[in-house]
Design a protein around this motif. Structure first.
Motif: not given
Length: 298
Positions: A193, A196, A205-206
């Motif tokens: 990631p 993030s 979310w990444v």
């Protein structure tokens, strides 16, 4: 035959004009933050830009030791912290007008920084290293989670709970303010990631290479790939109370709308974009490489 010639005079007018600008096309802008009504942008070679909305008349400052900034964050008390590649944390208590530095005693590379809810400082980097200071940078504590991975970000939800994510899908959580960390099952496929964001301990979310954005609704136990309109790397997120944006290479600016990612109408610039902040109801300020600093209508 004797050939003679003369050299044309060197015209420095264009160079001088560029030097007179607050934002220059050679600037590599890495991150931005907001403290009260002032917006602060940091970059390479000790660059600090400060400006106030709505005019955004930028004031340029170049710190004498030329630190190469990679991140800047606003603490709960409205002070600012900026991380440089030289293992230093720079601190400002006056909205970016002046700065003092704190050497971070580690041999590991550090790439991200954040403030805890108690105004503690946290920097993360290689070998799952977390550096923390609870006295404004006077002293530092080094903690490694002993994994051969780089922690790319850390985010606190409250005084006790935080999440850290990083290379090879690394993910860890703390429930005691960072004293102890529990390593979770990694994000699938050794996903790295680059950026993030978690809206709470469960939903997050990444983002990474190839325009990939993954989402979770169960704290990282499972992940789902979301459709995006780009194959460019996504480097970072910005969220406020109601909206979520993402920034990436090739001038990419995305917004999540109704569980879908849409590309916003931003200037077509062939540069990376790493950060953004909503500065009023209609504008998003975005920054990136080669002097990219502009607003996007939202």
């Amino acid at each position: 035959m004797l050939l003679t010639g003369c050299e044309a005079p060197l015209n420095l007018e264009g160079i001088e004009q560029e030097k007179s600008k607050s934002v220059r096309r050679t600037d590599q802008l890495q991150a931005l933050a907001k403290s009260k009504d002032v917006i602060i942008v940091v970059g390479s070679d000790g660059l600090v830009l400060t400006g106030s909305a709505p005019e955004l008349n930028w004031q340029r400052q170049e710190l004498e030791s030329k630190p190469n900034f990679v991140a800047v964050e606003t603490c709960p008390d409205d002070s600012l912290i900026a991380l440089s590649m030289e293992h230093q944390l720079w601190i400002s208590d006056d909205q970016g007008a002046s700065w003092r530095s704190s050497d971070i005693p580690t041999s590991e590379s550090l790439i991200s920084v954040t403030c805890g809810p108690d105004n503690s400082y946290w920097a993360t980097g290689s070998f799952t290293t977390l550096m923390s200071s609870h006295d404004k940078g006077a002293n530092w504590t080094e903690l490694s989670l002993n994994e051969d991975a780089t922690i790319s970000s850390i985010q606190f939800f409250d005084q006790d709970n935080a999440v850290a994510v990083g290379e090879f899908g690394f993910m860890a959580r703390t429930e005691d303010g960072g004293q102890n960390w529990a390593i979770q099952e990694p994000i699938p496929n050794e996903f790295f990631p680059l950026g993030s964001h978690f809206s709470n301990a469960s939903i997050g979310w990444v983002a990474g290479l190839g325009g990939t954005i993954l989402s979770t609704t169960d704290g990282g136990l499972t992940w789902q790939k979301q459709a995006t309109p780009t194959e460019s790397p996504i480097y970072n997120f910005y969220a406020n109370e109601t909206r979520l944006f993402a920034f990436g290479d090739h001038g990419t600016v995305l917004e999540k709308q109704d569980d879908k990612w849409h590309k916003l109408d931003a200037p077509k610039v062939p540069v990376y974009l790493r950060a953004g902040k909503q500065i009023d109801e209609k504008r998003l300020l975005v920054s990136g490489g080669w002097g990219a600093l502009f607003t996007v209508d939202i």
